[in-house]
Write a protein that holds these residues in place. Structure first.
Motif, PDB file in Angstrom:
ATOM      1  N   UNK A 276       0.818  -1.210   0.000  1.00  0.00           N
ATOM      2  CA  UNK A 276       0.000   0.000   0.000  1.00  0.00           C
ATOM      3  C   UNK A 276       0.855   1.264   0.000  1.00  0.00           C
ATOM      4  N   UNK A 277       2.050   1.196   0.551  1.00  0.00           N
ATOM      5  CA  UNK A 277       2.925   2.366   0.613  1.00  0.00           C
ATOM      6  C   UNK A 277       3.340   2.851  -0.778  1.00  0.00           C
ATOM      7  N   UNK A 278       3.208   1.988  -1.781  1.00  0.00           N
ATOM      8  CA  UNK A 278       3.575   2.374  -3.143  1.00  0.00           C
ATOM      9  C   UNK A 278       2.508   3.244  -3.803  1.00  0.00           C
ATOM     10  N   UNK A 279       1.311   3.271  -3.224  1.00  0.00           N
ATOM     11  CA  UNK A 279       0.229   4.103  -3.778  1.00  0.00           C
ATOM     12  C   UNK A 279       0.376   5.489  -3.166  1.00  0.00           C
ATOM     13  N   UNK A 280       1.098   6.350  -3.855  1.00  0.00           N
ATOM     14  CA  UNK A 280       1.516   7.634  -3.297  1.00  0.00           C
ATOM     15  C   UNK A 280       0.692   8.820  -3.791  1.00  0.00           C
ATOM     16  N   UNK A 281      -0.168   8.585  -4.773  1.00  0.00           N
ATOM     17  CA  UNK A 281      -1.081   9.622  -5.243  1.00  0.00           C
ATOM     18  C   UNK A 281      -2.417   8.959  -5.548  1.00  0.00           C
ATOM     19  N   UNK A 282      -3.478   9.748  -5.657  1.00  0.00           N
ATOM     20  CA  UNK A 282      -4.825   9.186  -5.811  1.00  0.00           C
ATOM     21  C   UNK A 282      -4.885   8.212  -6.988  1.00  0.00           C
ATOM     22  N   UNK A 283      -5.394   7.004  -6.760  1.00  0.00           N
ATOM     23  CA  UNK A 283      -5.453   5.990  -7.820  1.00  0.00           C
ATOM     24  C   UNK A 283      -6.713   6.110  -8.670  1.00  0.00           C
ATOM     25  N   UNK A 284      -6.618   5.617  -9.896  1.00  0.00           N
ATOM     26  CA  UNK A 284      -7.764   5.620 -10.805  1.00  0.00           C
ATOM     27  C   UNK A 284      -8.735   4.495 -10.455  1.00  0.00           C
ATOM     28  N   UNK A 285      -8.223   3.278 -10.301  1.00  0.00           N
ATOM     29  CA  UNK A 285      -9.010   2.101  -9.922  1.00  0.00           C
ATOM     30  C   UNK A 285      -8.245   1.304  -8.870  1.00  0.00           C
TER      31      UNK A 285
END
Length: 356
Positions: A276-285
């Motif tokens: 989860x730490x790799x998701x650093x900006x708002x994701x599309x899906x």
């Protein structure tokens, strides 16, 4: 039953924004607003017509990324993307040496901004005189503009209730064609489809829903193979200005995290992003891999949850190895956008965890 996913709706209060004074906002600072993201890429490719016209593109990509280069007679080669949707740095270096591209396209996927090791390899490629373009469509809210890139492109239509909208950003816009006309036919069909979608949500009339979907498909099909550049419609710009972007970002993060913590991985269903730490900006899906994707997609659709496949294979040239083939044949996108609450995510979790 509430629909989750699919076309963004428009309502009467949105349509009222059409009547505002039309403005030509094709250029805003260091950004050119196009009707479609593919037009932005077309503008970049057109600028470098006198180059060797060789482009390196991610093997996992949308056909609309490939089309502008094909139309202009470029030779397209594809570099490997790993199952975790990270760049295969060894492969991209080998391809850069072998093909000596004049331009390279990179994608950060689903809120996962490019890592330092990926950017370091791209800097090596750039030293060979290659122009670099980052398509941030799946990370539209990223504030990072790595200095290795010459251009940034993105599509607004995937994120907001706008009938059209894409952009091209660069420190120097010199030599790029500035679009002057809107794509009125496309925008009108898209607007009609989205407005009917809103009416369907009010009435639950399945006939209205069917017409909305048909109009939407006709609009996309009507774009055609031949790309022509148009500016983003004033209507879409007006809607974008009314968007609560802070809420959009927070809702996407909240929904993504809920699915991450509550969906149980199994041999049939795996997360694309394990950390989860790799998701650093708002994701599309929220992307997942599913062993029997068609069956799971139907299971969701039967409960009015529409999870798209990004992307269908339209040219076999992208299928460069088994890893990429796996991505294309197993990946599925769970909707998490700002239209939905945690209650909606609970429905997705229940189905993903085996409840019928």
């Amino acid at each position: 039953m509430k629909d989750i996913g699919s076309i963004f709706p428009l309502y009467d209060e949105d349509i009222a924004l059409e009547n505002r004074t039309e403005r030509n906002n094709a250029v805003q600072g260091s950004r050119i607003n196009f009707s479609l993201c593919r037009e932005a890429m077309f503008a970049v490719a057109s600028k470098y017509e006198s180059s060797s016209k060789v482009v390196l593109i991610p093997s996992y990509t949308c056909q609309t990324v490939i089309d502008p280069f094909v139309q202009l007679g470029w030779t397209c080669y594809f570099y490997n993307i790993k199952k975790n949707l990270r760049i295969d740095t060894d492969d991209i270096l080998q391809k850069a040496i072998k093909y000596n591209p004049s331009l390279l396209v990179a994608h950060p996927f689903h809120g996962m901004e490019l890592l330092d090791e990926e950017l370091d390899v791209l800097r090596i490629v750039k030293l060979k005189g290659c122009i670099l373009l980052e398509d941030v469509t799946q990370c539209i809210y990223t504030e990072k503009r790595p200095d290795v890139f010459d251009y940034f492109t993105g599509s607004y239509r995937k994120w907001f209730k706008v009938p059209d909208g894409g952009f091209l950003e660069a420190k120097n816009l010199k030599g790029l064609s500035i679009p002057s006309e809107e794509n009125h036919s496309f925008v009108q069909k898209q607007t009609d489809a989205m407005f009917l979608r809103g009416n369907y949500f009010k009435t639950s009339d399945e006939n209205i829903k069917a017409i909305s979907i048909r109009l939407y498909k006709e609009a996309v099909k009507g774009i055609g193979v031949q790309i022509e550049c148009h500016r983003m419609s004033a209507f879409s710009i007006n809607i974008m200005e009314k968007e609560n972007h802070e809420n959009s970002i927070q809702t996407r993060f909240d929904n993504y995290k809920y699915l991450y913590y509550h969906i149980k991985e199994s041999c049939e269903l795996q997360f694309v992003c394990k950390n989860l730490d790799e998701v650093t900006t708002a994701p599309l899906y929220f992307p997942i891999y599913v062993s029997n994707r068609s069956a799971f997609q139907r299971k969701l659709a039967n409960k009015h949850i529409y999870a798209p496949v990004l992307w269908p294979v339209q040219t076999k040239d992208v299928l460069i190895n088994e890893e990429v083939e796996y991505i294309y044949s197993h990946i599925l996108m769970l909707p998490i956008d700002q239209r939905y609450s945690i209650d909606d995510m609970i429905k997705i979790v229940e189905l993903a965890n085996g409840k019928d």
